[in-house]
Design a protein around this motif. Sequence first.
Motif, PDB file in Angstrom:
ATOM      1  N   LEU A   1       1.032  -1.162   0.161  1.00 30.61           N
ATOM      2  CA  LEU A   1      -0.023   0.028  -0.057  1.00 30.61           C
ATOM      3  C   LEU A   1       0.817   1.198  -0.099  1.00 30.61           C
ATOM      4  CD1 LEU A   1      -2.751  -1.206   2.512  1.00 30.61           C
ATOM      5  CD2 LEU A   1      -3.294  -0.148  -0.059  1.00 30.61           C
ATOM      6  N   ASP A   2       1.978   1.225   0.917  1.00 29.71           N
ATOM      7  CA  ASP A   2       2.619   2.487   0.919  1.00 29.71           C
ATOM      8  C   ASP A   2       3.312   2.663  -0.515  1.00 29.71           C
ATOM      9  OD1 ASP A   2       4.838   4.219   2.373  1.00 29.71           O
ATOM     10  OD2 ASP A   2       6.025   2.941   1.571  1.00 29.71           O
ATOM     11  N   TYR A   3       3.805   1.453  -1.233  1.00 33.02           N
ATOM     12  CA  TYR A   3       4.467   1.612  -2.566  1.00 33.02           C
ATOM     13  C   TYR A   3       3.483   2.045  -3.520  1.00 33.02           C
ATOM     14  CZ  TYR A   3       7.694   0.775  -6.350  1.00 33.02           C
ATOM     15  OH  TYR A   3       8.864   0.962  -7.336  1.00 33.02           O
ATOM     16  N   ALA A   4       2.171   1.481  -3.623  1.00 38.28           N
ATOM     17  CA  ALA A   4       1.188   1.926  -4.381  1.00 38.28           C
ATOM     18  C   ALA A   4       0.902   3.511  -4.438  1.00 38.28           C
ATOM     19  CB  ALA A   4      -0.084   1.180  -4.346  1.00 38.28           C
ATOM     20  N   ASN A   5       1.156   3.925  -3.240  1.00 33.75           N
ATOM     21  CA  ASN A   5       0.705   5.526  -2.834  1.00 33.75           C
ATOM     22  C   ASN A   5       1.728   6.343  -3.451  1.00 33.75           C
ATOM     23  OD1 ASN A   5      -1.541   6.940  -1.091  1.00 33.75           O
ATOM     24  ND2 ASN A   5      -1.590   4.848  -0.582  1.00 33.75           N
ATOM     25  N   ARG A   6       2.860   5.885  -3.351  1.00 33.47           N
ATOM     26  CA  ARG A   6       4.150   6.688  -3.511  1.00 33.47           C
ATOM     27  C   ARG A   6       4.581   6.480  -4.918  1.00 33.47           C
ATOM     28  NH1 ARG A   6       6.929   8.447   1.063  1.00 33.47           N
ATOM     29  NH2 ARG A   6       6.166   7.414   2.946  1.00 33.47           N
ATOM     30  N   ARG A   7       4.116   5.457  -5.689  1.00 30.23           N
ATOM     31  CA  ARG A   7       4.634   4.901  -6.883  1.00 30.23           C
ATOM     32  C   ARG A   7       3.432   4.137  -7.989  1.00 30.23           C
ATOM     33  NH1 ARG A   7       8.373   6.989  -4.436  1.00 30.23           N
ATOM     34  NH2 ARG A   7      10.527   6.291  -4.453  1.00 30.23           N
ATOM     35  N   PRO A   8       2.512   5.050  -7.975  1.00 26.53           N
ATOM     36  CA  PRO A   8       1.166   4.548  -8.620  1.00 26.53           C
ATOM     37  C   PRO A   8       1.316   3.948  -9.908  1.00 26.53           C
ATOM     38  CG  PRO A   8       1.015   6.997  -8.284  1.00 26.53           C
ATOM     39  CD  PRO A   8       2.071   6.502  -7.270  1.00 26.53           C
ATOM     40  N   GLU A   9       2.258   4.457 -10.469  1.00 24.27           N
ATOM     41  CA  GLU A   9       2.342   4.301 -12.130  1.00 24.27           C
ATOM     42  C   GLU A   9       3.178   2.794 -12.322  1.00 24.27           C
ATOM     43  OE1 GLU A   9       6.288   6.044 -10.642  1.00 24.27           O
ATOM     44  OE2 GLU A   9       4.046   6.410 -10.231  1.00 24.27           O
ATOM     45  N   ARG A  10       3.779   2.240 -11.061  1.00 23.16           N
ATOM     46  CA  ARG A  10       4.477   1.091 -11.080  1.00 23.16           C
ATOM     47  C   ARG A  10       3.447   0.006 -10.544  1.00 23.16           C
ATOM     48  NH1 ARG A  10      10.893   1.368 -10.460  1.00 23.16           N
ATOM     49  NH2 ARG A  10      10.468  -0.082 -11.907  1.00 23.16           N
TER      50      ARG A  10
ATOM     51  N   PHE B   1      -2.932   4.468   7.138  1.00 18.83           N
ATOM     52  CA  PHE B   1      -3.070   5.216   5.671  1.00 18.83           C
ATOM     53  C   PHE B   1      -4.359   6.057   5.912  1.00 18.83           C
ATOM     54  CE2 PHE B   1      -0.504   1.538   4.304  1.00 18.83           C
ATOM     55  CZ  PHE B   1       0.587   1.947   3.798  1.00 18.83           C
ATOM     56  N   SER B   2      -4.197   7.309   5.637  1.00 17.07           N
ATOM     57  CA  SER B   2      -5.418   8.005   5.795  1.00 17.07           C
ATOM     58  C   SER B   2      -6.336   7.875   4.705  1.00 17.07           C
ATOM     59  CB  SER B   2      -4.985   9.586   5.523  1.00 17.07           C
ATOM     60  OG  SER B   2      -4.410   9.604   4.325  1.00 17.07           O
ATOM     61  N   ASP B   3      -7.476   8.311   5.007  1.00 16.16           N
ATOM     62  CA  ASP B   3      -8.665   8.223   3.838  1.00 16.16           C
ATOM     63  C   ASP B   3      -8.140   8.688   2.571  1.00 16.16           C
ATOM     64  OD1 ASP B   3     -10.235   6.951   5.634  1.00 16.16           O
ATOM     65  OD2 ASP B   3     -11.498   8.716   5.836  1.00 16.16           O
ATOM     66  N   GLU B   4      -7.594   9.741   2.614  1.00 13.44           N
ATOM     67  CA  GLU B   4      -7.115  10.466   1.236  1.00 13.44           C
ATOM     68  C   GLU B   4      -6.082   9.606   0.476  1.00 13.44           C
ATOM     69  OE1 GLU B   4      -4.529  14.519  -0.220  1.00 13.44           O
ATOM     70  OE2 GLU B   4      -4.966  14.148   2.031  1.00 13.44           O
ATOM     71  N   GLU B   5      -5.023   8.775   1.394  1.00 17.27           N
ATOM     72  CA  GLU B   5      -4.039   8.202   0.968  1.00 17.27           C
ATOM     73  C   GLU B   5      -4.920   6.661   0.208  1.00 17.27           C
ATOM     74  OE1 GLU B   5       0.119   8.591   3.586  1.00 17.27           O
ATOM     75  OE2 GLU B   5      -1.763   7.760   4.349  1.00 17.27           O
ATOM     76  N   LEU B   6      -5.691   6.147   0.848  1.00 18.01           N
ATOM     77  CA  LEU B   6      -6.595   5.167   0.119  1.00 18.01           C
ATOM     78  C   LEU B   6      -7.334   5.407  -0.859  1.00 18.01           C
ATOM     79  CD1 LEU B   6      -7.954   3.488   3.750  1.00 18.01           C
ATOM     80  CD2 LEU B   6      -5.892   2.699   2.197  1.00 18.01           C
ATOM     81  N   GLY B   7      -7.694   6.619  -0.944  1.00 17.80           N
ATOM     82  CA  GLY B   7      -8.590   7.303  -2.172  1.00 17.80           C
ATOM     83  C   GLY B   7      -7.684   7.555  -3.244  1.00 17.80           C
ATOM     84  N   ARG B   8      -6.448   7.421  -3.309  1.00 17.87           N
ATOM     85  CA  ARG B   8      -5.622   7.714  -4.406  1.00 17.87           C
ATOM     86  C   ARG B   8      -5.163   6.550  -4.992  1.00 17.87           C
ATOM     87  NH1 ARG B   8      -2.695  11.963  -1.546  1.00 17.87           N
ATOM     88  NH2 ARG B   8      -0.963  10.356  -0.722  1.00 17.87           N
ATOM     89  N   LEU B   9      -5.592   5.477  -4.568  1.00 21.25           N
ATOM     90  CA  LEU B   9      -5.472   3.978  -5.101  1.00 21.25           C
ATOM     91  C   LEU B   9      -6.591   3.771  -6.436  1.00 21.25           C
ATOM     92  CD1 LEU B   9      -5.346   1.831  -2.079  1.00 21.25           C
ATOM     93  CD2 LEU B   9      -3.491   2.751  -3.433  1.00 21.25           C
ATOM     94  N   ALA B  10      -5.694   3.935  -7.587  1.00 19.39           N
ATOM     95  CA  ALA B  10      -6.505   3.887  -8.844  1.00 19.39           C
ATOM     96  C   ALA B  10      -6.888   2.671  -9.507  1.00 19.39           C
ATOM     97  CB  ALA B  10      -6.036   5.051  -9.634  1.00 19.39           C
TER      98      ALA B  10
ATOM     99  N   GLN C   1     -13.320   0.769  -6.313  1.00 19.05           N
ATOM    100  CA  GLN C   1     -13.102  -0.248  -7.069  1.00 19.05           C
ATOM    101  C   GLN C   1     -12.467  -1.467  -6.582  1.00 19.05           C
ATOM    102  OE1 GLN C   1     -11.153   2.061  -6.685  1.00 19.05           O
ATOM    103  NE2 GLN C   1      -8.965   1.547  -7.012  1.00 19.05           N
ATOM    104  N   ALA C   2     -12.290  -1.445  -5.395  1.00 25.08           N
ATOM    105  CA  ALA C   2     -11.919  -2.583  -4.515  1.00 25.08           C
ATOM    106  C   ALA C   2     -12.849  -3.725  -4.317  1.00 25.08           C
ATOM    107  CB  ALA C   2     -11.397  -2.530  -3.246  1.00 25.08           C
ATOM    108  N   THR C   3     -12.365  -5.185  -4.394  1.00 25.96           N
ATOM    109  CA  THR C   3     -13.301  -6.205  -4.152  1.00 25.96           C
ATOM    110  C   THR C   3     -12.848  -6.601  -2.783  1.00 25.96           C
ATOM    111  OG1 THR C   3     -13.579  -6.743  -6.467  1.00 25.96           O
ATOM    112  CG2 THR C   3     -13.745  -8.610  -4.970  1.00 25.96           C
ATOM    113  N   VAL C   4     -13.771  -6.658  -1.871  1.00 30.41           N
ATOM    114  CA  VAL C   4     -13.344  -7.052  -0.424  1.00 30.41           C
ATOM    115  C   VAL C   4     -13.995  -8.323  -0.052  1.00 30.41           C
ATOM    116  CG1 VAL C   4     -13.164  -6.028   1.759  1.00 30.41           C
ATOM    117  CG2 VAL C   4     -12.963  -4.444  -0.036  1.00 30.41           C
ATOM    118  N   HIS C   5     -13.225  -9.128   0.567  1.00 28.02           N
ATOM    119  CA  HIS C   5     -13.841 -10.347   0.986  1.00 28.02           C
ATOM    120  C   HIS C   5     -13.470 -10.563   2.380  1.00 28.02           C
ATOM    121  CE1 HIS C   5     -14.681 -11.677  -2.950  1.00 28.02           C
ATOM    122  NE2 HIS C   5     -13.602 -12.068  -3.463  1.00 28.02           N
ATOM    123  N   LEU C   6     -14.604 -10.492   3.377  1.00 21.64           N
ATOM    124  CA  LEU C   6     -14.400 -10.756   4.867  1.00 21.64           C
ATOM    125  C   LEU C   6     -14.608 -12.182   5.038  1.00 21.64           C
ATOM    126  CD1 LEU C   6     -15.029  -8.334   7.738  1.00 21.64           C
ATOM    127  CD2 LEU C   6     -15.262 -10.812   7.935  1.00 21.64           C
ATOM    128  N   LEU C   7     -13.762 -13.020   5.467  1.00 23.18           N
ATOM    129  CA  LEU C   7     -14.113 -14.273   5.819  1.00 23.18           C
ATOM    130  C   LEU C   7     -14.087 -14.696   7.503  1.00 23.18           C
ATOM    131  CD1 LEU C   7     -11.387 -16.044   3.335  1.00 23.18           C
ATOM    132  CD2 LEU C   7     -13.495 -15.103   2.859  1.00 23.18           C
TER     133      LEU C   7
END
Length: 293
Positions: A147-156, A229-238, A267-273
């Motif tokens: 998650l940290d990497y996806a926030n800092r390097r979303p293009e990768r 992670f803040s709501d803003e950071e999670l919201g940046r995950l495209a 756009q997330a698919t979330v499964h709670l088992l």
Amino acid sequence: MSTSTSTSAGTAAGASVLYKSEAGVAQILDRYREVLRGWPVPAEQVRVPTRHGETFVVVSGPEDAPPVVLLHGSGANASMWRDDVASWSRHFRTYAVDVVGEPGLSAPNRLPLASDAHACWLDDVLEGLGVGETAVVATSLGGWLALDYANRRPERVTRLALLCPGGVGRQKTAWMFKVLPLRMLGRKGMRRSAQIGTGLEAPEWAAVLDTVVLTFTHFRPRTERLPVFSDEELGRLAMPVLAVVGGRDVLFDSAGTARRLRAQVPQATVHLLPEEGHALLGQTATVLEFLRS
């Protein structure tokens, strides 16, 4: 990228921070070498130089297949993916990375979480592997790193599959007070403690639990809380996101993780088992379907 079939561990000073004794290091890595010798598919073992120390990676699958980076949790190494990689590597080039500062064959260099150190380390790992953009599958601490990497390097990051990730739901501590007395009861107490922490109580996970007990008998895990992670950071995950969490996870608030991801990452698919704990094994098919969709 340097390649090697050797699995000798470095004896850098940082190892004394991670392990309780040299004998303990040897026992953990002997077990790891045994798993590597029995890797279920043909694999290349590579060592990638980075600014934070050499990083060990187990590479499987066709060279021309899409890449998938695998990031394990705290107190683990690439061996945790051995039951998944035979399936995934039929369709993808899998890179099972030993995170630095954990009980694997990468540098014993524990990086600060509240910084870009891990993102810079992953930059170097991907560059050394010749990987531009990639899907990432990660669990627990590895999920936090992803998650940290996806926030800092979303293009990768093209896709993100998370198993009980840290940094989203509240991190729990009450379970530790429950298991501390157990750890004073010798091996039997350590095993019960590991069962509570992982949720792996079924007989079929006995061998996995043996490895967990061995590791935490000799290894000093991180003790600090993972940054949230803040709501803003999670919201940046495209990118497409899959999250699977266990309702009986004693380390993280799974309901909170699911709720926040559903609210902030539409756009997330979330499964709670509901009946699963923290160590979510047996998710091979679910993750593969997501990676191929």
